[in-house]
Design a protein around this motif. Structure first.
Motif: not given
Length: 581
Positions: A203-215, A191-195, A256-267
Protein backbone atom coordinates in the motif's frame (compact mmCIF):
# COMPACT_ATOMS: atom_id res chain seq x y z
CA UNK A 1 35.20 42.42 -23.17
CA UNK A 2 33.17 42.10 -26.36
CA UNK A 3 29.39 42.11 -26.47
CA UNK A 4 29.55 38.55 -27.80
CA UNK A 5 31.58 37.49 -24.73
CA UNK A 6 29.09 39.12 -22.36
CA UNK A 7 26.19 37.39 -24.08
CA UNK A 8 28.00 34.08 -24.04
CA UNK A 9 28.68 34.47 -20.34
CA UNK A 10 25.05 35.36 -19.76
CA UNK A 11 23.97 32.29 -21.69
CA UNK A 12 26.13 30.09 -19.50
CA UNK A 13 24.67 31.65 -16.35
CA UNK A 14 21.15 31.14 -17.70
CA UNK A 15 21.94 27.50 -18.49
CA UNK A 16 23.35 26.94 -15.00
CA UNK A 17 20.31 28.61 -13.45
CA UNK A 18 18.04 26.37 -15.50
CA UNK A 19 19.86 23.25 -14.33
CA UNK A 20 19.69 24.35 -10.69
CA UNK A 21 16.00 25.18 -11.02
CA UNK A 22 15.32 21.81 -12.62
CA UNK A 23 17.13 19.82 -9.92
CA UNK A 24 16.14 22.22 -7.10
CA UNK A 25 19.68 22.39 -5.72
CA UNK A 26 20.47 25.44 -3.57
CA UNK A 27 23.85 26.69 -2.42
CA UNK A 28 23.35 29.23 0.38
CA UNK A 29 26.04 30.92 2.41
CA UNK A 30 24.75 30.86 5.97
CA UNK A 31 25.62 33.21 8.78
CA UNK A 32 25.88 31.89 12.30
CA UNK A 33 22.18 32.21 13.19
CA UNK A 34 18.90 31.80 11.36
CA UNK A 35 17.13 35.01 10.47
CA UNK A 36 14.22 35.98 12.72
CA UNK A 37 11.55 38.70 12.52
CA UNK A 38 13.08 42.08 13.26
CA UNK A 39 16.38 41.22 11.56
CA UNK A 40 17.21 43.35 8.56
CA UNK A 41 17.39 40.20 6.42
CA UNK A 42 13.90 38.97 7.36
CA UNK A 43 11.78 38.89 4.16
CA UNK A 44 9.36 41.78 3.74
CA UNK A 45 5.67 41.30 3.08
CA UNK A 46 6.16 41.43 -0.68
CA UNK A 47 8.48 38.41 -0.50
CA UNK A 48 5.93 36.45 1.50
CA UNK A 49 3.19 37.52 -0.92
CA UNK A 50 5.28 36.25 -3.81
CA UNK A 51 5.79 32.93 -2.01
CA UNK A 52 2.04 32.69 -1.46
CA UNK A 53 1.46 33.25 -5.17
CA UNK A 54 4.05 30.63 -6.03
CA UNK A 55 2.33 27.96 -3.91
CA UNK A 56 -1.13 28.83 -5.19
CA UNK A 57 -2.40 30.72 -2.15
CA UNK A 58 -1.48 27.98 0.35
CA UNK A 59 0.64 30.15 2.63
CA UNK A 60 -0.96 30.65 6.04
CA UNK A 61 0.03 33.46 8.40
CA UNK A 62 -0.10 31.80 11.80
CA UNK A 63 -2.78 32.84 14.24
CA UNK A 64 -2.29 30.98 17.55
CA UNK A 65 -5.07 28.48 18.14
CA UNK A 66 -5.98 30.11 21.48
CA UNK A 67 -6.14 33.66 20.08
CA UNK A 68 -9.91 33.89 20.80
CA UNK A 69 -9.05 33.70 24.52
CA UNK A 70 -6.95 36.89 24.57
CA UNK A 71 -7.75 40.58 24.12
CA UNK A 72 -4.28 41.48 22.79
CA UNK A 73 -2.68 39.67 19.85
CA UNK A 74 0.92 40.44 18.85
CA UNK A 75 0.78 43.83 20.57
CA UNK A 76 -2.51 45.04 19.08
CA UNK A 77 -6.22 44.80 20.03
CA UNK A 78 -7.43 41.35 19.04
CA UNK A 79 -10.54 41.32 16.87
CA UNK A 80 -10.70 37.52 17.29
CA UNK A 81 -11.32 37.73 21.05
CA UNK A 82 -14.49 35.75 21.80
CA UNK A 83 -15.32 34.40 25.27
CA UNK A 84 -17.79 31.82 23.95
CA UNK A 85 -15.38 30.52 21.34
CA UNK A 86 -12.67 30.33 23.99
CA UNK A 87 -14.96 28.25 26.24
CA UNK A 88 -15.63 25.84 23.37
CA UNK A 89 -11.88 25.56 22.74
CA UNK A 90 -11.23 24.67 26.37
CA UNK A 91 -13.94 21.99 26.25
CA UNK A 92 -12.37 20.40 23.17
CA UNK A 93 -8.70 21.05 23.90
CA UNK A 94 -8.00 17.44 24.91
CA UNK A 95 -9.31 15.92 21.69
CA UNK A 96 -6.82 15.27 18.87
CA UNK A 97 -9.10 16.74 16.25
CA UNK A 98 -8.72 20.18 17.83
CA UNK A 99 -5.03 20.17 17.03
CA UNK A 100 -5.10 18.03 13.87
CA UNK A 101 -7.09 20.72 12.11
CA UNK A 102 -4.71 23.44 13.23
CA UNK A 103 -1.70 24.19 11.01
CA UNK A 104 0.43 25.14 14.01
CA UNK A 105 -0.81 23.73 17.34
CA UNK A 106 1.27 20.82 18.72
CA UNK A 107 -0.47 18.31 20.96
CA UNK A 108 2.39 18.18 23.44
CA UNK A 109 1.62 21.14 25.66
CA UNK A 110 5.20 21.73 26.74
CA UNK A 111 5.94 22.84 23.16
CA UNK A 112 2.72 24.74 22.67
CA UNK A 113 2.60 28.50 22.62
CA UNK A 114 2.22 29.23 26.33
CA UNK A 115 2.07 32.98 25.67
CA UNK A 116 -1.32 32.16 24.19
CA UNK A 117 -2.65 29.77 26.82
CA UNK A 118 -6.44 29.21 26.63
CA UNK A 119 -6.60 29.09 30.45
CA UNK A 120 -4.66 32.27 31.18
CA UNK A 121 -6.27 35.61 31.94
CA UNK A 122 -7.86 37.27 28.87
CA UNK A 123 -5.77 40.37 29.50
CA UNK A 124 -2.56 38.35 29.09
CA UNK A 125 -1.09 39.33 25.70
CA UNK A 126 -1.05 36.56 23.10
CA UNK A 127 1.92 36.34 20.70
CA UNK A 128 3.00 33.97 17.94
CA UNK A 129 5.61 32.77 20.43
CA UNK A 130 6.93 29.28 19.66
CA UNK A 131 4.55 28.78 16.73
CA UNK A 132 5.82 28.97 13.17
CA UNK A 133 5.37 32.43 11.67
CA UNK A 134 4.05 31.08 8.37
CA UNK A 135 2.81 27.67 7.26
CA UNK A 136 2.60 26.18 3.77
CA UNK A 137 -0.41 23.90 3.51
CA UNK A 138 1.36 21.49 1.17
CA UNK A 139 -0.83 19.50 -1.21
CA UNK A 140 1.73 19.13 -4.02
CA UNK A 141 5.40 18.22 -4.07
CA UNK A 142 6.14 21.60 -5.63
CA UNK A 143 4.67 23.33 -2.56
CA UNK A 144 7.28 21.62 -0.41
CA UNK A 145 10.09 22.41 -2.84
CA UNK A 146 9.15 26.08 -2.88
CA UNK A 147 9.08 26.13 0.91
CA UNK A 148 12.53 24.58 1.10
CA UNK A 149 13.82 27.03 -1.50
CA UNK A 150 12.40 30.07 0.30
CA UNK A 151 13.71 29.00 3.71
CA UNK A 152 17.12 28.24 2.23
CA UNK A 153 17.51 31.47 0.31
CA UNK A 154 16.32 33.57 3.24
CA UNK A 155 18.12 31.66 6.00
CA UNK A 156 14.90 30.92 7.88
CA UNK A 157 14.34 28.02 10.24
CA UNK A 158 12.36 25.26 8.50
CA UNK A 159 9.92 23.04 10.40
CA UNK A 160 7.99 19.97 9.22
CA UNK A 161 4.56 19.34 10.74
CA UNK A 162 2.12 16.54 10.00
CA UNK A 163 -0.49 15.75 12.66
CA UNK A 164 1.31 17.42 15.57
CA UNK A 165 1.68 14.14 17.52
CA UNK A 166 5.11 14.93 18.88
CA UNK A 167 6.58 14.59 22.37
CA UNK A 168 9.92 16.21 21.54
CA UNK A 169 8.98 19.54 19.98
CA UNK A 170 10.16 18.62 16.49
CA UNK A 171 7.05 19.81 14.68
CA UNK A 172 7.11 23.40 15.87
CA UNK A 173 9.66 26.17 16.22
CA UNK A 174 9.80 29.91 16.86
CA UNK A 175 10.46 32.25 13.92
CA UNK A 176 10.09 29.42 11.41
CA UNK A 177 8.46 28.56 8.13
CA UNK A 178 6.53 25.31 8.52
CA UNK A 179 5.69 22.72 5.86
CA UNK A 180 2.35 21.14 6.78
CA UNK A 181 2.02 17.70 5.15
CA UNK A 182 -1.23 16.66 6.81
CA UNK A 183 -3.30 17.08 3.63
CA UNK A 184 -1.22 14.58 1.61
CA UNK A 185 -3.92 11.92 1.91
CA UNK A 186 -3.50 9.80 -1.24
CA UNK A 187 -3.63 6.04 -0.72
CA UNK A 188 -3.58 3.18 -3.20
CA UNK A 189 -3.22 -0.58 -3.31
CA UNK A 190 -0.29 -2.01 -5.25
CA UNK A 191 -1.63 -5.51 -5.74
CA UNK A 192 1.63 -7.15 -6.69
CA UNK A 193 4.67 -5.13 -5.69
CA UNK A 194 7.79 -6.86 -6.94
CA UNK A 195 11.44 -6.29 -6.12
CA UNK A 196 14.45 -8.37 -5.24
CA UNK A 197 13.55 -7.83 -1.57
CA UNK A 198 9.80 -8.48 -1.61
CA UNK A 199 7.00 -9.70 -3.81
CA UNK A 200 3.44 -9.29 -2.67
CA UNK A 201 0.72 -6.75 -1.91
CA UNK A 202 1.73 -3.27 -0.82
CA UNK A 203 0.00 0.00 0.00
CA UNK A 204 1.32 3.41 -1.00
CA UNK A 205 0.14 6.23 1.22
CA UNK A 206 0.67 9.96 1.35
CA UNK A 207 2.43 11.49 4.33
CA UNK A 208 -0.83 12.67 5.89
CA UNK A 209 -2.55 9.26 6.03
CA UNK A 210 -3.28 8.38 9.67
CA UNK A 211 -3.08 4.90 11.15
CA UNK A 212 -6.83 4.34 11.37
CA UNK A 213 -7.27 5.57 7.78
CA UNK A 214 -4.62 3.10 6.66
CA UNK A 215 -6.21 0.29 8.68
CA UNK A 216 -9.63 0.92 7.13
CA UNK A 217 -8.23 1.05 3.60
CA UNK A 218 -6.24 -2.15 4.13
CA UNK A 219 -9.26 -3.92 5.65
CA UNK A 220 -11.33 -3.09 2.57
CA UNK A 221 -8.86 -5.27 0.65
CA UNK A 222 -8.64 -7.98 3.36
CA UNK A 223 -5.17 -6.78 4.32
CA UNK A 224 -3.38 -5.22 7.29
CA UNK A 225 -0.42 -2.85 7.64
CA UNK A 226 1.89 -2.21 10.59
CA UNK A 227 0.75 1.15 11.93
CA UNK A 228 0.45 2.95 15.23
CA UNK A 229 -1.52 2.24 18.37
CA UNK A 230 -2.93 5.76 18.26
CA UNK A 231 -5.47 6.12 15.41
CA UNK A 232 -4.52 9.69 14.49
CA UNK A 233 -0.75 9.22 14.17
CA UNK A 234 0.28 9.71 10.52
CA UNK A 235 2.32 6.71 9.42
CA UNK A 236 4.76 8.12 6.85
CA UNK A 237 5.72 11.09 9.01
CA UNK A 238 7.70 10.93 12.21
CA UNK A 239 6.12 7.59 13.19
CA UNK A 240 7.99 5.43 10.67
CA UNK A 241 11.00 7.72 10.67
CA UNK A 242 11.30 7.16 14.42
CA UNK A 243 10.88 3.38 14.10
CA UNK A 244 7.19 2.94 14.82
CA UNK A 245 5.74 0.26 17.10
CA UNK A 246 2.07 -0.66 17.15
CA UNK A 247 -0.46 -3.46 17.65
CA UNK A 248 1.05 -5.65 14.91
CA UNK A 249 4.67 -5.16 16.00
CA UNK A 250 5.13 -8.63 17.51
CA UNK A 251 3.83 -10.19 14.31
CA UNK A 252 5.48 -8.05 11.60
CA UNK A 253 8.09 -5.91 13.35
CA UNK A 254 8.46 -2.17 13.57
CA UNK A 255 6.64 -0.11 10.96
CA UNK A 256 10.09 0.90 9.66
CA UNK A 257 10.81 -2.79 8.99
CA UNK A 258 7.90 -3.00 6.54
CA UNK A 259 8.73 0.00 4.32
CA UNK A 260 9.56 -0.75 0.68
CA UNK A 261 10.23 2.74 -0.60
CA UNK A 262 9.64 6.40 0.21
CA UNK A 263 9.33 9.57 -1.82
CA UNK A 264 11.06 12.54 -0.26
CA UNK A 265 12.00 16.15 -0.92
CA UNK A 266 15.60 16.49 0.23
CA UNK A 267 16.97 19.59 1.99
CA UNK A 268 18.48 20.67 -1.34
CA UNK A 269 15.00 20.60 -2.90
CA UNK A 270 15.40 17.46 -4.98
CA UNK A 271 12.46 15.08 -5.23
CA UNK A 272 13.77 11.54 -5.03
CA UNK A 273 12.71 7.97 -4.42
CA UNK A 274 14.50 6.19 -1.60
CA UNK A 275 14.52 2.41 -1.72
CA UNK A 276 16.92 -0.53 -1.58
CA UNK A 277 17.74 0.24 -5.24
CA UNK A 278 17.74 4.06 -5.29
CA UNK A 279 19.37 6.30 -2.72
CA UNK A 280 19.77 3.24 -0.52
CA UNK A 281 21.67 5.10 2.18
CA UNK A 282 18.87 7.66 2.55
CA UNK A 283 16.33 4.81 2.56
CA UNK A 284 18.18 3.13 5.41
CA UNK A 285 18.34 6.35 7.42
CA UNK A 286 14.66 7.22 6.96
CA UNK A 287 13.61 3.96 8.61
CA UNK A 288 13.98 4.87 12.27
CA UNK A 289 17.11 6.99 12.03
CA UNK A 290 16.09 10.42 13.13
CA UNK A 291 12.37 11.04 13.09
CA UNK A 292 10.50 13.59 11.00
CA UNK A 293 12.34 16.67 9.78
CA UNK A 294 15.82 15.14 9.81
CA UNK A 295 16.86 13.92 6.36
CA UNK A 296 14.11 15.41 4.24
CA UNK A 297 10.36 15.81 3.90
CA UNK A 298 8.68 12.50 3.15
CA UNK A 299 5.68 12.80 0.85
CA UNK A 300 4.74 9.11 0.64
CA UNK A 301 5.68 5.67 1.88
CA UNK A 302 5.03 2.29 0.29
CA UNK A 303 4.70 -0.47 2.87
CA UNK A 304 4.16 -4.20 2.87
CA UNK A 305 0.58 -5.35 3.33
CA UNK A 306 -0.22 -8.66 4.99
CA UNK A 307 -3.28 -10.97 4.92
CA UNK A 308 -5.97 -9.98 7.40
CA UNK A 309 -7.09 -12.46 10.03
CA UNK A 310 -9.22 -12.80 13.14
CA UNK A 311 -7.81 -11.77 16.48
CA UNK A 312 -8.58 -11.21 20.12
CA UNK A 313 -8.15 -8.57 22.80
CA UNK A 314 -7.97 -8.67 26.59
CA UNK A 315 -7.95 -6.20 29.45
CA UNK A 316 -7.26 -6.43 33.17
CA UNK A 317 -7.53 -4.09 36.15
CA UNK A 318 -6.12 -4.36 39.68
CA UNK A 319 -6.72 -1.41 42.00
CA UNK A 320 -4.15 -0.13 44.47
CA UNK A 321 -6.20 0.09 47.66
CA UNK A 322 -3.35 1.48 49.73
CA UNK A 323 -2.86 -1.63 51.83
CA UNK A 324 -2.12 -4.06 48.99
CA UNK A 325 0.82 -2.26 47.39
CA UNK A 326 3.49 -4.84 48.27
CA UNK A 327 1.42 -7.67 46.83
CA UNK A 328 0.49 -5.59 43.80
CA UNK A 329 4.06 -4.76 42.80
CA UNK A 330 5.13 -8.33 43.46
CA UNK A 331 2.38 -9.37 41.03
CA UNK A 332 3.70 -6.91 38.45
CA UNK A 333 7.07 -8.63 38.73
CA UNK A 334 5.37 -11.97 38.17
CA UNK A 335 3.55 -10.59 35.15
CA UNK A 336 6.86 -9.43 33.63
CA UNK A 337 8.52 -12.79 34.26
CA UNK A 338 5.78 -15.33 33.67
CA UNK A 339 3.26 -13.79 31.26
CA UNK A 340 4.82 -11.12 29.05
CA UNK A 341 7.44 -13.23 27.24
CA UNK A 342 4.88 -15.83 26.19
CA UNK A 343 2.41 -13.17 25.08
CA UNK A 344 4.77 -11.24 22.82
CA UNK A 345 6.39 -14.41 21.47
CA UNK A 346 2.92 -15.56 20.38
CA UNK A 347 2.49 -12.33 18.39
CA UNK A 348 0.62 -10.24 20.95
CA UNK A 349 1.15 -6.55 21.60
CA UNK A 350 0.54 -5.72 25.25
CA UNK A 351 0.12 -2.30 26.83
CA UNK A 352 0.21 -2.38 30.61
CA UNK A 353 -0.04 0.55 32.97
CA UNK A 354 1.33 1.14 36.46
CA UNK A 355 0.11 4.31 38.18
CA UNK A 356 -1.04 5.52 41.59
CA UNK A 357 -4.46 3.95 40.94
CA UNK A 358 -3.02 0.47 40.37
CA UNK A 359 -2.18 -1.87 37.47
CA UNK A 360 -3.93 -2.33 34.12
CA UNK A 361 -3.52 -4.31 30.93
CA UNK A 362 -5.18 -2.09 28.36
CA UNK A 363 -5.07 -3.76 25.93
CA UNK A 364 -3.47 -7.02 24.95
CA UNK A 365 -3.94 -7.38 21.20
CA UNK A 366 -3.39 -10.83 19.70
CA UNK A 367 -3.78 -11.08 15.91
CA UNK A 368 -4.37 -14.62 14.72
CA UNK A 369 -5.26 -15.92 18.19
CA UNK A 370 -8.66 -16.87 19.56
CA UNK A 371 -9.85 -15.41 22.84
CA UNK A 372 -9.37 -18.85 24.44
CA UNK A 373 -5.73 -18.87 23.28
CA UNK A 374 -5.22 -15.36 24.63
CA UNK A 375 -6.85 -16.32 27.94
CA UNK A 376 -4.37 -19.17 28.24
CA UNK A 377 -1.45 -16.78 27.72
CA UNK A 378 -2.88 -14.43 30.36
CA UNK A 379 -3.52 -17.27 32.83
CA UNK A 380 -0.14 -17.00 34.62
CA UNK A 381 -1.05 -13.47 35.71
CA UNK A 382 -4.51 -14.58 36.79
CA UNK A 383 -2.93 -17.34 38.89
CA UNK A 384 -0.52 -14.84 40.50
CA UNK A 385 -3.36 -12.49 41.43
CA UNK A 386 -5.45 -15.30 42.89
CA UNK A 387 -2.56 -16.64 44.92
CA UNK A 388 -1.83 -13.15 46.28
CA UNK A 389 -5.48 -12.60 47.15
CA UNK A 390 -5.70 -9.52 44.92
CA UNK A 391 -9.06 -8.59 43.51
CA UNK A 392 -9.04 -8.07 39.75
CA UNK A 393 -11.22 -7.60 36.72
CA UNK A 394 -10.46 -9.45 33.49
CA UNK A 395 -12.20 -9.72 30.15
CA UNK A 396 -11.37 -10.88 26.66
CA UNK A 397 -13.10 -10.83 23.29
CA UNK A 398 -12.62 -12.28 19.84
CA UNK A 399 -12.94 -10.25 16.65
CA UNK A 400 -13.46 -11.12 13.00
CA UNK A 401 -10.48 -9.10 11.75
CA UNK A 402 -7.77 -6.73 12.87
CA UNK A 403 -9.78 -3.56 12.25
CA UNK A 404 -12.61 -4.86 14.42
CA UNK A 405 -10.19 -5.58 17.27
CA UNK A 406 -8.53 -2.17 16.92
CA UNK A 407 -11.83 -0.30 16.92
CA UNK A 408 -13.06 -2.38 19.87
CA UNK A 409 -10.27 -1.39 22.24
CA UNK A 410 -9.72 2.15 20.98
CA UNK A 411 -13.35 3.30 21.02
CA UNK A 412 -14.05 6.21 23.30
CA UNK A 413 -10.39 6.66 24.17
CA UNK A 414 -8.81 10.11 24.19
CA UNK A 415 -5.48 9.86 22.41
CA UNK A 416 -4.29 13.41 22.85
CA UNK A 417 -0.82 13.66 24.35
CA UNK A 418 -1.28 17.16 25.76
CA UNK A 419 -1.90 16.12 29.34
CA UNK A 420 1.58 14.76 30.10
CA UNK A 421 5.25 15.59 29.87
CA UNK A 422 6.87 12.42 28.56
CA UNK A 423 10.07 10.40 28.82
CA UNK A 424 10.89 6.78 28.14
CA UNK A 425 13.32 3.88 28.21
CA UNK A 426 13.56 0.53 26.42
CA UNK A 427 13.86 -2.51 28.67
CA UNK A 428 15.73 -5.54 27.33
CA UNK A 429 14.29 -8.99 27.88
CA UNK A 430 17.42 -10.16 29.69
CA UNK A 431 17.24 -7.22 32.08
CA UNK A 432 13.53 -7.75 32.75
CA UNK A 433 13.92 -11.47 33.47
CA UNK A 434 17.27 -11.52 35.27
CA UNK A 435 16.92 -8.39 37.40
CA UNK A 436 13.18 -8.34 37.93
CA UNK A 437 13.29 -7.20 41.55
CA UNK A 438 15.48 -4.18 40.73
CA UNK A 439 13.26 -3.31 37.77
CA UNK A 440 10.09 -3.54 39.83
CA UNK A 441 11.67 -1.33 42.48
CA UNK A 442 12.26 1.33 39.81
CA UNK A 443 8.74 0.88 38.44
CA UNK A 444 7.34 1.33 41.95
CA UNK A 445 9.42 4.46 42.54
CA UNK A 446 8.04 6.01 39.36
CA UNK A 447 4.45 4.80 39.31
CA UNK A 448 3.52 5.70 42.88
CA UNK A 449 3.49 9.36 41.85
CA UNK A 450 3.51 9.34 38.05
CA UNK A 451 1.90 7.58 35.11
CA UNK A 452 3.84 4.71 33.51
CA UNK A 453 2.98 2.62 30.48
CA UNK A 454 4.79 -0.56 29.47
CA UNK A 455 4.43 -1.11 25.70
CA UNK A 456 5.41 -4.73 25.12
CA UNK A 457 6.39 -6.48 21.88
CA UNK A 458 8.91 -8.78 20.25
CA UNK A 459 10.46 -7.30 17.10
CA UNK A 460 13.58 -9.46 17.15
CA UNK A 461 12.68 -11.00 13.80
CA UNK A 462 11.26 -7.90 12.12
CA UNK A 463 14.45 -7.73 10.05
CA UNK A 464 17.15 -10.28 9.27
CA UNK A 465 19.76 -8.18 11.09
CA UNK A 466 19.48 -5.21 13.50
CA UNK A 467 21.54 -3.17 11.04
CA UNK A 468 19.09 -3.59 8.16
CA UNK A 469 17.25 -0.42 9.19
CA UNK A 470 18.44 2.62 11.11
CA UNK A 471 16.19 2.09 14.15
CA UNK A 472 18.18 1.54 17.34
CA UNK A 473 19.55 -2.05 17.43
CA UNK A 474 18.37 -2.29 21.06
CA UNK A 475 14.82 -2.76 19.77
CA UNK A 476 15.69 -6.31 18.76
CA UNK A 477 16.29 -7.40 22.35
CA UNK A 478 13.55 -5.28 23.93
CA UNK A 479 10.69 -6.84 25.88
CA UNK A 480 8.91 -3.55 26.49
CA UNK A 481 9.36 0.17 26.37
CA UNK A 482 8.49 2.17 29.48
CA UNK A 483 6.87 5.51 28.72
CA UNK A 484 6.29 7.69 31.76
CA UNK A 485 4.62 11.02 32.28
CA UNK A 486 4.03 13.81 34.75
CA UNK A 487 0.82 15.81 34.40
CA UNK A 488 0.62 19.16 32.67
CA UNK A 489 -0.78 22.00 34.77
CA UNK A 490 -2.54 24.37 32.36
CA UNK A 491 -2.74 27.16 34.90
CA UNK A 492 0.75 26.85 36.38
CA UNK A 493 3.55 26.84 33.80
CA UNK A 494 6.25 26.57 36.47
CA UNK A 495 4.62 23.38 37.81
CA UNK A 496 4.59 21.92 34.31
CA UNK A 497 8.28 22.70 33.87
CA UNK A 498 9.02 21.21 37.29
CA UNK A 499 7.28 18.02 36.22
CA UNK A 500 9.51 17.79 33.17
CA UNK A 501 12.59 18.37 35.30
CA UNK A 502 11.48 15.54 37.56
CA UNK A 503 11.39 13.23 34.55
CA UNK A 504 14.90 14.29 33.57
CA UNK A 505 16.56 14.23 36.98
CA UNK A 506 14.61 11.62 38.97
CA UNK A 507 12.30 9.28 37.06
CA UNK A 508 14.36 8.42 33.97
CA UNK A 509 17.58 8.07 36.05
CA UNK A 510 15.82 5.39 38.12
CA UNK A 511 15.71 3.30 34.94
CA UNK A 512 19.08 4.41 33.58
CA UNK A 513 20.79 3.09 36.70
CA UNK A 514 19.76 -0.41 35.62
CA UNK A 515 21.82 -0.08 32.43
CA UNK A 516 24.91 1.99 33.25
CA UNK A 517 26.83 2.86 30.09
CA UNK A 518 24.17 1.26 27.92
CA UNK A 519 20.45 1.05 27.31
CA UNK A 520 18.28 2.96 24.89
CA UNK A 521 15.08 4.92 24.45
CA UNK A 522 12.44 4.90 21.72
CA UNK A 523 12.95 7.95 19.57
CA UNK A 524 9.22 8.79 19.40
CA UNK A 525 8.68 8.54 23.17
CA UNK A 526 11.93 9.88 24.58
CA UNK A 527 12.72 12.72 26.93
CA UNK A 528 13.64 15.75 24.83
CA UNK A 529 16.21 16.64 27.49
CA UNK A 530 17.85 13.23 27.17
CA UNK A 531 21.57 13.48 27.82
CA UNK A 532 23.89 11.66 25.42
CA UNK A 533 20.98 11.39 23.00
CA UNK A 534 23.25 10.17 20.22
CA UNK A 535 23.95 6.89 22.02
CA UNK A 536 20.60 6.58 23.78
CA UNK A 537 18.40 7.17 20.73
CA UNK A 538 20.59 5.83 17.91
CA UNK A 539 23.27 3.57 19.38
CA UNK A 540 26.05 2.39 17.08
CA UNK A 541 24.16 3.72 14.07
CA UNK A 542 24.80 7.36 14.91
CA UNK A 543 28.12 7.75 13.08
CA UNK A 544 26.71 6.42 9.81
CA UNK A 545 23.55 8.48 10.23
CA UNK A 546 25.58 11.66 10.67
CA UNK A 547 27.50 10.93 7.45
CA UNK A 548 24.22 10.48 5.57
CA UNK A 549 22.82 13.63 7.14
CA UNK A 550 25.78 15.67 5.92
CA UNK A 551 25.53 14.14 2.44
CA UNK A 552 21.84 14.95 1.88
CA UNK A 553 21.70 18.09 4.02
CA UNK A 554 25.13 19.73 3.57
CA UNK A 555 23.90 23.12 4.82
CA UNK A 556 21.99 21.67 7.78
CA UNK A 557 18.64 23.05 6.61
CA UNK A 558 16.71 20.45 8.62
CA UNK A 559 16.92 20.85 12.39
CA UNK A 560 14.86 19.11 15.05
CA UNK A 561 15.46 18.50 18.74
CA UNK A 562 17.46 15.28 19.39
CA UNK A 563 17.60 14.61 15.64
CA UNK A 564 20.83 13.57 13.94
CA UNK A 565 23.13 16.59 13.70
CA UNK A 566 21.09 18.69 16.12
CA UNK A 567 24.11 19.06 18.40
CA UNK A 568 25.43 21.53 15.83
CA UNK A 569 22.65 23.97 16.77
CA UNK A 570 21.35 25.68 19.90
CA UNK A 571 18.07 27.46 20.54
CA UNK A 572 18.50 30.87 22.17
CA UNK A 573 16.25 32.22 24.87
CA UNK A 574 14.37 34.30 22.28
CA UNK A 575 13.76 31.22 20.14
CA UNK A 576 16.50 32.01 17.65
CA UNK A 577 18.46 29.09 16.24
CA UNK A 578 22.26 29.41 16.08
CA UNK A 579 25.16 27.18 15.18
CA UNK A 580 27.31 25.84 17.99
CA UNK A 581 30.31 25.18 15.74
Amino acid sequence: MSTRSVLAGSAILVAIAAILARDRVFFPAYPECRTIPGDAAWPDISAWTKLNDTVGGKLIATVPIAAPCHKILNGAPNSLYDEEQCAVLRDHWHFPETHLSSPSSPMSYLFSNNTCNPWSDPDTPCTTGTDAVYVINATEVSDIQEGVRFATENNIRLVVRNTGHDYLGKSTGAHSLSIWTHKLKSIELLGQYSSSEYTGPAIKMGAGVESLEAYKFAASHDLVVAGGNCPTVAMAGGFIQGGGHGPLASKYGLAADTVLEMEVVTPTGQYVTASARENADLFWALRGGGGGGTFGIVTSATVKAFPDTYGSTASMMVANTGDNADALYSAIGGFIQKALPGLVDAGAFVVWIAAPFGFMVSPAVAPGLTSAELDKLMQPMVDILKEAGLEYQYSSAQHKNFLASFEFYSQGTSWNVSDYNVGGRLIARALALERTDELVEAVRHISTTAFMSGVSYNVAHGVASPGDVAAHPYFRKTLFGLALGTPVNYTDWSATLAGQERITHDLIPALERLTPGGGAAYLNEANFEQGDFQRTLYGDHYGRLLEIKRKYDPESIMYARTAVGSEEWKERGDGGLCRTQ
